[in-house]
Design a protein around this motif. Structure first.
Motif, mmCIF file in Angstrom:
data_model
loop_
_atom_site.group_PDB
_atom_site.id
_atom_site.type_symbol
_atom_site.label_atom_id
_atom_site.label_comp_id
_atom_site.label_asym_id
_atom_site.label_seq_id
_atom_site.Cartn_x
_atom_site.Cartn_y
_atom_site.Cartn_z
ATOM 1 N N UNK A 104 61.656 41.982 -26.607
ATOM 2 C CA UNK A 104 63.008 42.383 -26.239
ATOM 3 C C UNK A 104 63.815 41.210 -25.694
ATOM 4 N N UNK A 105 63.333 39.989 -25.900
ATOM 5 C CA UNK A 105 64.060 38.823 -25.402
ATOM 6 C C UNK A 105 64.122 38.824 -23.891
ATOM 7 N N UNK A 106 65.321 38.709 -23.347
ATOM 8 C CA UNK A 106 65.505 38.662 -21.899
ATOM 9 C C UNK A 106 65.666 40.045 -21.265
ATOM 10 N N UNK A 107 65.608 41.088 -22.071
ATOM 11 C CA UNK A 107 65.793 42.446 -21.546
ATOM 12 C C UNK A 107 64.484 42.969 -20.958
ATOM 13 N N UNK A 108 64.571 43.716 -19.884
ATOM 14 C CA UNK A 108 63.403 44.253 -19.190
ATOM 15 C C UNK A 108 62.777 45.388 -19.999
ATOM 16 N N UNK A 109 61.552 45.215 -20.496
ATOM 17 C CA UNK A 109 60.934 46.263 -21.311
ATOM 18 C C UNK A 109 60.564 47.521 -20.525
ATOM 19 N N UNK A 110 60.366 47.412 -19.223
ATOM 20 C CA UNK A 110 59.985 48.574 -18.416
ATOM 21 C C UNK A 110 61.094 49.619 -18.404
ATOM 22 N N UNK A 111 62.337 49.185 -18.564
ATOM 23 C CA UNK A 111 63.455 50.144 -18.582
ATOM 24 C C UNK A 111 63.404 51.066 -19.793
ATOM 25 N N UNK A 112 62.643 50.697 -20.808
ATOM 26 C CA UNK A 112 62.569 51.493 -22.036
ATOM 27 C C UNK A 112 61.226 52.203 -22.187
ATOM 28 N N UNK A 113 60.423 52.187 -21.139
ATOM 29 C CA UNK A 113 59.107 52.812 -21.206
ATOM 30 C C UNK A 113 59.083 54.113 -20.412
ATOM 31 N N UNK A 114 58.224 55.005 -20.842
ATOM 32 C CA UNK A 114 57.996 56.253 -20.131
ATOM 33 C C UNK A 114 56.541 56.283 -19.699
ATOM 34 N N UNK A 115 56.288 56.879 -18.544
ATOM 35 C CA UNK A 115 54.952 56.899 -17.966
ATOM 36 C C UNK A 115 54.528 58.324 -17.662
ATOM 37 N N UNK A 116 53.232 58.522 -17.683
ATOM 38 C CA UNK A 116 52.667 59.834 -17.382
ATOM 39 C C UNK A 116 52.058 59.819 -15.986
ATOM 40 N N UNK A 117 52.111 60.930 -15.332
ATOM 41 C CA UNK A 117 51.543 61.104 -14.006
ATOM 42 C C UNK A 117 50.304 61.981 -14.108
ATOM 43 N N UNK A 118 49.338 61.739 -13.243
ATOM 44 C CA UNK A 118 48.163 62.601 -13.256
ATOM 45 C C UNK A 118 48.504 64.006 -12.769
ATOM 46 N N UNK A 119 49.632 64.128 -12.079
ATOM 47 C CA UNK A 119 50.062 65.442 -11.592
ATOM 48 C C UNK A 119 50.805 66.226 -12.668
ATOM 49 N N UNK A 120 51.431 65.523 -13.609
ATOM 50 C CA UNK A 120 52.122 66.154 -14.738
ATOM 51 C C UNK A 120 51.727 65.413 -16.014
ATOM 52 N N UNK A 121 50.512 65.609 -16.489
ATOM 53 C CA UNK A 121 50.018 64.824 -17.614
ATOM 54 C C UNK A 121 50.713 65.096 -18.948
ATOM 55 N N UNK A 122 51.481 66.163 -19.044
ATOM 56 C CA UNK A 122 52.171 66.495 -20.287
ATOM 57 C C UNK A 122 53.643 66.097 -20.277
ATOM 58 N N UNK A 123 54.095 65.437 -19.215
ATOM 59 C CA UNK A 123 55.510 65.118 -19.089
ATOM 60 C C UNK A 123 55.675 63.608 -18.840
ATOM 61 N N UNK A 124 56.352 62.943 -19.762
ATOM 62 C CA UNK A 124 56.601 61.509 -19.627
ATOM 63 C C UNK A 124 57.922 61.278 -18.897
ATOM 64 N N UNK A 125 57.916 60.341 -17.963
ATOM 65 C CA UNK A 125 59.120 60.033 -17.175
ATOM 66 C C UNK A 125 59.309 58.526 -17.101
ATOM 67 N N UNK A 126 60.557 58.143 -16.897
ATOM 68 C CA UNK A 126 60.824 56.746 -16.607
ATOM 69 C C UNK A 126 60.508 56.493 -15.142
ATOM 70 N N UNK A 127 60.118 55.262 -14.838
ATOM 71 C CA UNK A 127 59.829 54.908 -13.451
ATOM 72 C C UNK A 127 61.110 54.668 -12.683
ATOM 73 N N UNK A 128 61.068 54.989 -11.407
ATOM 74 C CA UNK A 128 62.201 54.648 -10.548
ATOM 75 C C UNK A 128 62.180 53.135 -10.319
ATOM 76 N N UNK A 129 63.294 52.587 -9.898
ATOM 77 C CA UNK A 129 63.375 51.151 -9.632
ATOM 78 C C UNK A 129 62.339 50.723 -8.606
ATOM 79 N N UNK A 130 62.122 51.551 -7.608
ATOM 80 C CA UNK A 130 61.153 51.229 -6.560
ATOM 81 C C UNK A 130 59.741 51.147 -7.135
ATOM 82 N N UNK A 131 59.372 52.102 -7.959
ATOM 83 C CA UNK A 131 58.045 52.105 -8.560
ATOM 84 C C UNK A 131 57.885 50.963 -9.564
ATOM 85 N N UNK A 132 58.901 50.735 -10.351
ATOM 86 C CA UNK A 132 58.826 49.712 -11.392
ATOM 87 C C UNK A 132 58.745 48.309 -10.805
#
Length: 80
Positions: free
Chosen positions: A5-33
């Protein structure tokens, strides 16, 4: 080499799964990322090859590389 992605932050385009909600993908908050994010999204590896391996030739190659590196402000040189 970069994350595709060049100079663009790839984490902004990723979704993550939580062990508490394994069927739901979410983007990370800025604090978590900020825990996994790097400030450098690409890197270059430059190799210098010398035909001659005598000390004078190697020192000359190092000197010329460092001189060239000063003309490239975005690059970080070797650590002495």
């Amino acid at each position: 080499m970069d994350y595709g992605m060049g100079d663009e932050d790839p984490v902004k385009h990723m979704h993550f799964y939580s062990k508490y909600e394994p069927d739901k993908a979410k983007q990370m908050s800025e604090d978590q990322a900020s825990r996994i994010r790097t400030t450098i999204f690409s890197e270059q590896l430059i190799r210098v090859f010398c035909k001659e391996t005598d000390e004078q030739s190697v020192l000359a190659a190092i000197q010329h590389f460092k001189q060239w590196l000063r003309t490239e402000p975005k690059l970080v040189g070797p650590e002495d």
